[in-house]
Design an enzyme around this catalytic site. Structure first.
Site, PDB file in Angstrom:
ATOM      1  N   CYS A  75      -1.288   9.015  -7.817  1.00 20.37           N
ATOM      2  CA  CYS A  75      -0.954   7.860  -6.977  1.00 20.37           C
ATOM      3  C   CYS A  75       0.050   8.321  -5.924  1.00 20.37           C
ATOM      4  O   CYS A  75       1.119   8.833  -6.279  1.00 20.37           O
ATOM      5  CB  CYS A  75      -0.333   6.780  -7.871  1.00 20.37           C
ATOM      6  SG  CYS A  75       0.299   5.347  -7.008  1.00 20.37           S
ATOM      7  N   CYS A 185      -3.924   7.184  -0.080  1.00 24.16           N
ATOM      8  CA  CYS A 185      -3.905   6.369  -1.297  1.00 24.16           C
ATOM      9  C   CYS A 185      -5.118   6.788  -2.118  1.00 24.16           C
ATOM     10  O   CYS A 185      -6.222   6.927  -1.565  1.00 24.16           O
ATOM     11  CB  CYS A 185      -3.998   4.891  -0.916  1.00 24.16           C
ATOM     12  SG  CYS A 185      -4.264   3.794  -2.329  1.00 24.16           S
TER      13      CYS A 185
HETATM   14  N1  DGL Z   1      -3.540   4.581  -5.841  1.00 23.83           N
HETATM   15  C1  DGL Z   1      -2.260   4.169  -5.329  1.00 23.83           C
HETATM   16  C2  DGL Z   1      -1.796   5.163  -4.272  1.00 23.83           C
HETATM   17  O1  DGL Z   1      -2.304   6.261  -4.215  1.00 23.83           O
HETATM   18  C3  DGL Z   1      -2.354   2.751  -4.936  1.00 23.83           C
HETATM   19  C4  DGL Z   1      -1.071   2.113  -4.619  1.00 23.83           C
HETATM   20  C5  DGL Z   1      -0.961   0.679  -4.916  1.00 23.83           C
HETATM   21  O2  DGL Z   1      -1.146   0.300  -6.056  1.00 23.83           O
HETATM   22  O3  DGL Z   1      -0.590  -0.045  -3.992  1.00 23.83           O
HETATM   23  O4  DGL Z   1      -0.910   4.907  -3.484  1.00 23.83           O
END
Ligand code: DGL
Length: 263
Positions: A75, A185
């Site tokens: 993430c 993301c």
């Molecule tokens: N997969 C997360 C990232 O890479 C998502 C972030 C979120 O939950 O807003 O930032």
């Protein structure tokens, strides 16, 4: 203690980190894994840094209870806000993921790159630090992808709603003549077919998945904890909401077990 057969841990605010998980397990097919989908708390990108750090601690401790030998913070938002704290606090090696603006800066010809990421990532000190190392001639156009993660978590990847929202983010970037778009993301690689349609395949889309997989392998080798046993790997997924959307995203993936669990 020999840790080689222990699993690699992954966590994300939801199902997006599976885009990283897929790259890592493709490169390292012997490795067992445990994946935490903290979908109950998605999106992380709208939360304050302290809250993101607290969630990263909770996830890390659960992965350590599952004997993970290395943790992939799958993430961008958790990496850019919490990895410094995690590395200071726990002994286990952490692999993070950051928006790939450096490779994009090397590729761009128009000297304009777009980045689509969460507010939490774009506002983080780590992202600011990385951006400051980029050639000053290159213009970075930042766009916050508000609303994209909740739609993906709701299983609406191919919906009209998604197409309209994505178009509203991408079109202004095209008007600025970007030639590379960085996906900052881990949920966003699932939007690549839609983005290609909107951009008519005219720009390069860059994500960090393969780089993370290579880095994971390098660190396992460096710590001598790579799994050299040639047996079928086992992959355990925990999700703290209903598992339907995760199941769908992982359909046709062999050797996995998905469990709904409150954490
Ligand atoms: N997969 C997360 C990232 O890479 C998502 C972030 C979120 O939950 O807003 O930032």
């Amino acid at each position: 203690m020999k840790l080689n057969y222990n699993p690699i841990g992954f966590f994300d605010s939801g199902i997006g980190g599976t885009s990283i998980w897929k790259e890592v397990t493709a490169l390292l097919p012997n490795e067992n894994t445990v994946y935490l989908s903290d979908s109950k708390n998605a999106p992380y990108g709208e939360k304050h840094a302290d809250e993101i750090i607290a969630l990263a601690i909770k996830n890390t401790e659960l992965l350590l209870e599952n004997n993970c030998k290395l943790i992939v913070v799958a993430c961008n938002t958790a990496t850019t806000n919490a990895i410094t704290y995690l590395r200071k606090t726990y002994d286990v090696p952490f692999i993070g993921i950051e928006p790939a603006i450096k490779p994009a800066a090397l590729k761009t010809k128009s000297k304009k790159i777009g980045i689509l990421a969460t507010k939490g990532t774009l506002n983080s000190a780590l992202f600011e630090k990385t951006s400051s190392t980029i050639d000053q001639q290159i213009i970075i156009k930042e766009t916050v992808g508000t609303g994209l993660v909740p739609l993906i978590e709701a299983g609406k990847i191919d919906s009209r709603e998604m197409q309209a929202l994505l178009t509203s983010y991408i079109k202004p970037l095209l008007n600025e003549h970007i030639d590379c778009l960085v996906l900052g993301c881990t949920h966003y690689p699932y939007l690549i077919p839609s983005i290609q349609k909107i951009t008519d395949n005219q720009i390069e889309i860059i994500d960090s998945g393969l780089a993370v997989a290579k880095q994971t392998k390098a660190i396992l080798v460096q710590h001598q904890i790579i799994n050299d046993r040639n047996t079928e790997a086992h992959h355990q997924f925990f999700i703290n909401t209903k598992k339907t959307v995760l199941e769908n995203i992982l359909k046709n993936t062999v050797g996995i077990q998905i469990t709904e669990k409150d954490f």
